[in-house]
Design a protein around this motif. Structure first.
Motif, PDB file in Angstrom:
ATOM      1  N   VAL A  33       8.540 -38.082  26.212  1.00  0.00           N
ATOM      2  CA  VAL A  33       9.967 -38.255  26.493  1.00  0.00           C
ATOM      3  C   VAL A  33      10.194 -38.350  28.001  1.00  0.00           C
ATOM      4  CG1 VAL A  33      12.224 -37.121  26.365  1.00  0.00           C
ATOM      5  CG2 VAL A  33      10.770 -37.217  24.342  1.00  0.00           C
ATOM      6  N   LEU A  34       9.547 -37.483  28.769  1.00  0.00           N
ATOM      7  CA  LEU A  34       9.685 -37.542  30.223  1.00  0.00           C
ATOM      8  C   LEU A  34       9.229 -38.898  30.770  1.00  0.00           C
ATOM      9  CD1 LEU A  34       8.519 -33.990  31.364  1.00  0.00           C
ATOM     10  CD2 LEU A  34      10.833 -34.928  31.423  1.00  0.00           C
ATOM     11  N   GLU A  35       8.141 -39.420  30.241  1.00  0.00           N
ATOM     12  CA  GLU A  35       7.626 -40.720  30.681  1.00  0.00           C
ATOM     13  C   GLU A  35       8.627 -41.834  30.386  1.00  0.00           C
ATOM     14  OE1 GLU A  35       5.718 -44.079  31.865  1.00  0.00           O
ATOM     15  OE2 GLU A  35       5.135 -42.039  32.397  1.00  0.00           O
ATOM     16  N   SER A  39      10.412 -43.839  33.429  1.00  0.00           N
ATOM     17  CA  SER A  39      10.215 -45.282  33.607  1.00  0.00           C
ATOM     18  C   SER A  39      11.518 -46.047  33.423  1.00  0.00           C
ATOM     19  CB  SER A  39       9.136 -45.803  32.664  1.00  0.00           C
ATOM     20  OG  SER A  39       9.542 -45.661  31.325  1.00  0.00           O
ATOM     21  N   SER A  40      12.397 -45.552  32.563  1.00  0.00           N
ATOM     22  CA  SER A  40      13.672 -46.234  32.337  1.00  0.00           C
ATOM     23  C   SER A  40      14.662 -46.024  33.484  1.00  0.00           C
ATOM     24  CB  SER A  40      14.320 -45.743  31.042  1.00  0.00           C
ATOM     25  OG  SER A  40      13.517 -46.073  29.947  1.00  0.00           O
ATOM     26  N   LEU A  41      14.717 -44.815  34.025  1.00  0.00           N
ATOM     27  CA  LEU A  41      15.726 -44.492  35.034  1.00  0.00           C
ATOM     28  C   LEU A  41      15.274 -44.718  36.475  1.00  0.00           C
ATOM     29  CD1 LEU A  41      17.239 -41.199  33.554  1.00  0.00           C
ATOM     30  CD2 LEU A  41      18.110 -43.536  33.353  1.00  0.00           C
ATOM     31  N   PHE A  42      14.008 -44.446  36.776  1.00  0.00           N
ATOM     32  CA  PHE A  42      13.582 -44.424  38.165  1.00  0.00           C
ATOM     33  C   PHE A  42      12.580 -45.509  38.545  1.00  0.00           C
ATOM     34  CE2 PHE A  42      14.607 -39.993  37.005  1.00  0.00           C
ATOM     35  CZ  PHE A  42      15.734 -39.848  37.795  1.00  0.00           C
ATOM     36  N   MET A  43      11.993 -46.139  37.578  1.00  0.00           N
ATOM     37  CA  MET A  43      11.007 -47.172  37.884  1.00  0.00           C
ATOM     38  C   MET A  43      11.582 -48.527  37.482  1.00  0.00           C
ATOM     39  SD  MET A  43       8.416 -45.302  38.941  1.00  0.00           S
ATOM     40  CE  MET A  43       6.966 -46.288  38.853  1.00  0.00           C
ATOM     41  N   ASP A  44      11.135 -49.539  38.141  1.00  0.00           N
ATOM     42  CA  ASP A  44      11.591 -50.886  37.803  1.00  0.00           C
ATOM     43  C   ASP A  44      10.567 -51.548  36.884  1.00  0.00           C
ATOM     44  OD1 ASP A  44      13.267 -53.066  37.827  1.00  0.00           O
ATOM     45  OD2 ASP A  44      12.389 -53.919  39.645  1.00  0.00           O
ATOM     46  N   TRP A 140       0.753 -38.943  42.136  1.00  0.00           N
ATOM     47  CA  TRP A 140       1.420 -37.659  41.979  1.00  0.00           C
ATOM     48  C   TRP A 140       2.274 -37.592  40.726  1.00  0.00           C
ATOM     49  CZ3 TRP A 140       6.630 -37.100  41.748  1.00  0.00           C
ATOM     50  CH2 TRP A 140       7.413 -38.166  42.183  1.00  0.00           C
ATOM     51  N   ALA A 141       2.965 -38.677  40.355  1.00  0.00           N
ATOM     52  CA  ALA A 141       3.843 -38.634  39.177  1.00  0.00           C
ATOM     53  C   ALA A 141       3.039 -38.382  37.908  1.00  0.00           C
ATOM     54  CB  ALA A 141       4.640 -39.927  39.060  1.00  0.00           C
ATOM     55  N   THR A 142       1.911 -39.050  37.769  1.00  0.00           N
ATOM     56  CA  THR A 142       1.064 -38.861  36.597  1.00  0.00           C
ATOM     57  C   THR A 142       0.414 -37.483  36.620  1.00  0.00           C
ATOM     58  OG1 THR A 142       0.655 -41.238  36.571  1.00  0.00           O
ATOM     59  CG2 THR A 142      -0.820 -39.872  35.266  1.00  0.00           C
TER      60      THR A 142
END
Length: 166
Positions: A33-35, A39-44, A140-142
């Motif tokens: 869920v966090l992933e 990816s939806s909110l902070f990554m393009d 770091w994110a992973t």
């Protein structure tokens, strides 16, 4: 006055296997869920890229050719992700129980964090040799996601485990 410290020596003590399986499954759900949110909110990027990468472990690297949603790919990714989560939950419990790393909330969280870091290193510096498409996810994110997985699995196990005989 005597000071009694918890001894974390090896002792013949079996884990609570059902609690371990549930903790790995649940921690896998937390990270998934966090992933998706990340990816939806902070990554393009498409939220389905990670699903395709995980599914490619089973289906092969051609699975990553598209970034669109596919029910079959997501189903394989979910199954793979949850099976790995359960296996890792079992491994974590096999470490926690005999060394009494479940003696306090601080110890269980530390154990989970160290375990999450070990899983990250194993996955992205060991297994990535075979599944090279994961090399780009190093960072770091992973690593934080793996720390969250380890700590979540550990605390869920700690809350669910039952002493033998209960």
């Amino acid at each position: 006055m005597e000071l009694h410290m918890h001894s974390h020596h090896l002792e013949r003590r079996l884990p609570d296997w059902p609690a371990a399986a549930v903790s790995g499954f649940a921690a896998g759900a937390v990270v998934m869920v966090l992933e998706l949110v990340w990816s939806s909110l902070f990554m393009d990027t498409s939220p389905w890229i990670t699903s395709r990468m995980v599914a490619a472990i089973v289906l092969g690297p051609d699975t990553m050719q598209s970034s669109t949603f596919s029910v079959g790919v997501v189903a394989v990714a979910l199954a793979t992700h949850y099976v790995l989560g359960i296996v890792l939950g079992l491994i974590l419990a096999a470490i926690v129980a005999p060394f009494h790393f479940d003696s306090s909330i601080g110890m269980i969280l530390l154990t989970g964090a160290v375990f999450g870091l070990a899983v990250y290193l194993f996955n992205f510096y060991g297994m990535a040799r075979f599944f090279t498409w994961f090399n780009d996810m190093r960072g770091w994110a992973t690593m934080v996601a793996h720390l969250i997985f380890g700590m979540s699995a550990a605390i869920i196990y700690w809350k669910l485990e039952r002493p033998l005989g209960e």
